[in-house]
Design a protein around this motif. Structure first.
Motif, PDB file in Angstrom:
ATOM      1  N   LEU A  54       0.413 -53.349  14.265  1.00  0.00           N
ATOM      2  CA  LEU A  54      -0.160 -54.649  14.618  1.00  0.00           C
ATOM      3  C   LEU A  54      -0.830 -55.319  13.423  1.00  0.00           C
ATOM      4  O   LEU A  54      -1.211 -56.488  13.507  1.00  0.00           O
ATOM      5  N   LEU A  55      -0.983 -54.583  12.325  1.00  0.00           N
ATOM      6  CA  LEU A  55      -1.589 -55.114  11.111  1.00  0.00           C
ATOM      7  C   LEU A  55      -0.505 -55.305  10.060  1.00  0.00           C
ATOM      8  O   LEU A  55       0.240 -54.365   9.755  1.00  0.00           O
ATOM      9  N   ASP A  56      -0.406 -56.506   9.489  1.00  0.00           N
ATOM     10  CA  ASP A  56       0.560 -56.782   8.423  1.00  0.00           C
ATOM     11  C   ASP A  56      -0.167 -56.706   7.093  1.00  0.00           C
ATOM     12  O   ASP A  56      -0.488 -57.714   6.462  1.00  0.00           O
ATOM     13  N   GLY A  57      -0.436 -55.480   6.656  1.00  0.00           N
ATOM     14  CA  GLY A  57      -1.280 -55.283   5.486  1.00  0.00           C
ATOM     15  C   GLY A  57      -0.666 -55.702   4.178  1.00  0.00           C
ATOM     16  O   GLY A  57      -1.388 -55.902   3.193  1.00  0.00           O
ATOM     17  N   LEU A  58       0.642 -55.853   4.113  1.00  0.00           N
ATOM     18  CA  LEU A  58       1.320 -56.190   2.862  1.00  0.00           C
ATOM     19  C   LEU A  58       1.732 -57.656   2.767  1.00  0.00           C
ATOM     20  O   LEU A  58       2.400 -58.044   1.813  1.00  0.00           O
ATOM     21  N   ARG A  59       1.338 -58.472   3.728  1.00  0.00           N
ATOM     22  CA  ARG A  59       1.838 -59.848   3.752  1.00  0.00           C
ATOM     23  C   ARG A  59       1.374 -60.658   2.545  1.00  0.00           C
ATOM     24  O   ARG A  59       2.056 -61.599   2.128  1.00  0.00           O
ATOM     25  N   ALA A  60       0.223 -60.317   1.948  1.00  0.00           N
ATOM     26  CA  ALA A  60      -0.287 -61.066   0.801  1.00  0.00           C
ATOM     27  C   ALA A  60       0.133 -60.461  -0.531  1.00  0.00           C
ATOM     28  O   ALA A  60      -0.240 -60.979  -1.586  1.00  0.00           O
ATOM     29  N   ASN A  61       0.902 -59.392  -0.484  1.00  0.00           N
ATOM     30  CA  ASN A  61       1.332 -58.737  -1.715  1.00  0.00           C
ATOM     31  C   ASN A  61       2.701 -59.268  -2.143  1.00  0.00           C
ATOM     32  O   ASN A  61       3.533 -59.614  -1.301  1.00  0.00           O
ATOM     33  N   ARG A  62       2.963 -59.266  -3.445  1.00  0.00           N
ATOM     34  CA  ARG A  62       4.182 -59.880  -3.965  1.00  0.00           C
ATOM     35  C   ARG A  62       5.140 -58.865  -4.603  1.00  0.00           C
ATOM     36  O   ARG A  62       6.040 -59.262  -5.350  1.00  0.00           O
ATOM     37  N   MET A  63       4.984 -57.605  -4.318  1.00  0.00           N
ATOM     38  CA  MET A  63       5.911 -56.629  -4.871  1.00  0.00           C
ATOM     39  C   MET A  63       7.304 -56.822  -4.263  1.00  0.00           C
ATOM     40  O   MET A  63       7.429 -57.192  -3.088  1.00  0.00           O
ATOM     41  N   PRO A  64       8.356 -56.542  -5.032  1.00  0.00           N
ATOM     42  CA  PRO A  64       9.707 -56.763  -4.505  1.00  0.00           C
ATOM     43  C   PRO A  64      10.121 -55.798  -3.403  1.00  0.00           C
ATOM     44  O   PRO A  64      10.961 -56.131  -2.567  1.00  0.00           O
ATOM     45  N   HIS A  65       9.524 -54.613  -3.375  1.00  0.00           N
ATOM     46  CA  HIS A  65       9.896 -53.609  -2.379  1.00  0.00           C
ATOM     47  C   HIS A  65       8.661 -53.241  -1.562  1.00  0.00           C
ATOM     48  O   HIS A  65       7.731 -52.617  -2.066  1.00  0.00           O
ATOM     49  N   ARG A  66       8.672 -53.641  -0.301  1.00  0.00           N
ATOM     50  CA  ARG A  66       7.538 -53.403   0.601  1.00  0.00           C
ATOM     51  C   ARG A  66       8.063 -52.792   1.894  1.00  0.00           C
ATOM     52  O   ARG A  66       8.922 -53.379   2.553  1.00  0.00           O
ATOM     53  N   TRP A  67       7.553 -51.618   2.241  1.00  0.00           N
ATOM     54  CA  TRP A  67       8.037 -50.903   3.418  1.00  0.00           C
ATOM     55  C   TRP A  67       6.884 -50.569   4.353  1.00  0.00           C
ATOM     56  O   TRP A  67       5.732 -50.430   3.948  1.00  0.00           O
ATOM     57  N   ARG A  68       7.249 -50.421   5.636  1.00  0.00           N
ATOM     58  CA  ARG A  68       6.284 -50.027   6.664  1.00  0.00           C
ATOM     59  C   ARG A  68       6.748 -48.715   7.271  1.00  0.00           C
ATOM     60  O   ARG A  68       7.868 -48.615   7.774  1.00  0.00           O
ATOM     61  N   GLY A  69       5.902 -47.713   7.204  1.00  0.00           N
ATOM     62  CA  GLY A  69       6.217 -46.421   7.793  1.00  0.00           C
ATOM     63  C   GLY A  69       5.319 -46.128   8.971  1.00  0.00           C
ATOM     64  O   GLY A  69       4.115 -46.416   8.940  1.00  0.00           O
ATOM     65  N   MET A  70       5.875 -45.590  10.040  1.00  0.00           N
ATOM     66  CA  MET A  70       5.122 -45.250  11.239  1.00  0.00           C
ATOM     67  C   MET A  70       5.357 -43.797  11.591  1.00  0.00           C
ATOM     68  O   MET A  70       6.409 -43.231  11.274  1.00  0.00           O
ATOM     69  N   GLY A  71       4.394 -43.205  12.251  1.00  0.00           N
ATOM     70  CA  GLY A  71       4.521 -41.819  12.645  1.00  0.00           C
ATOM     71  C   GLY A  71       4.544 -41.655  14.147  1.00  0.00           C
ATOM     72  O   GLY A  71       3.827 -42.349  14.877  1.00  0.00           O
TER      73      GLY A  71
END
Length: 226
Positions: free
Chosen positions: A47-64
């Motif tokens: 529910l949190l988009d923690g990487l939305r303000a980051n500009r790195m070319p590769h951004r992934w979301r991992g869940m457990g």
């Protein structure tokens, strides 16, 4: 999903959960905006988009431990456990752990994994519920067992980790804590209207008892000593 994760996402859809989530979203936006590199990962909290303000070319979301989608959340890119990350040594520039340590069966082992996969000078951003707060003192034990008394909302199940304990773990793993912020000083009221009436407590608490906020956000950098 596990019972802990179900409880967590259910709680974050309550008025105090949304209040806390908004504070965390702003802190993560601030923390990642000026971090540069190539590879960044967020573990947990769909529910949190923690990487939305980051500009790195590769951004992934991992869940457990997810067996299905979380309503209102972005689908994860991969499934994993925080204590066994599917990345090579020194391969990530930025790693976000929003409440991931609270839900880990071995938070110290999870931090060792963070140290392993981050590049030298890589950054980690960690958020967690503060046991030394108006919310946390009601259930000082390591289990967050919320109860509905006098309008208070149920807390998610998980393990409370003191910031000072987390700081010690980070230092042992050669991390330098760059910043820590505490926030959310209102009571965890279930009624959104009553929660808004306590809005002034955020400014009062931040000024007079800053370390007693319901949640903390820690930013740390991996140092390599020659």
């Amino acid at each position: 999903m596990s019972a802990q994760i179900i409880g967590l996402h259910h709680w974050f859809d309550s008025p105090p959960g949304r209040y806390l989530l908004a504070w965390e979203q702003a802190r993560f936006d601030e923390a990642v905006a000026d971090v540069f590199g190539y590879h960044s990962v967020q573990l947990g909290m769909p529910l949190l988009d923690g990487l939305r303000a980051n500009r790195m070319p590769h951004r992934w979301r991992g869940m457990g431990e997810l067996s299905g989608p979380v309503p209102g959340a972005v689908a994860p890119d991969f499934l994993t456990h925080a204590v066994a990350l599917p990345f090579a040594d020194n391969s990530l520039d930025l790693l976000l752990l929003p409440h991931a340590l609270e839900l880990s069966h071995d938070p110290h082992a999870a931090l060792r994994e963070v140290a392993r996969v981050l590049v030298p000078e890589g950054r980690v951003v960690i958020s967690g519920l503060n046991p030394v707060s108006l919310w946390g003192l009601r259930q000082y034990s390591v289990q967050l067992r919320g109860h509905l008394q006098r309008g208070q909302a149920q807390h998610p199940d998980g393990q409370l980790i003191h910031f000072w304990r987390l700081r010690d773990w980070l230092q042992l793993l050669n991390f330098e804590v760059r910043s820590v912020q505490f926030g959310c000083y209102r009571p965890a009221l279930r009624n959104s209207r009553w929660l808004e009436r306590w809005q002034a407590w955020d400014a009062i608490g931040a000024r007079w008892w800053p370390i007693l906020g319901a949640v903390y956000c820690v930013v740390a950098t991996k140092r390599v000593h020659g």
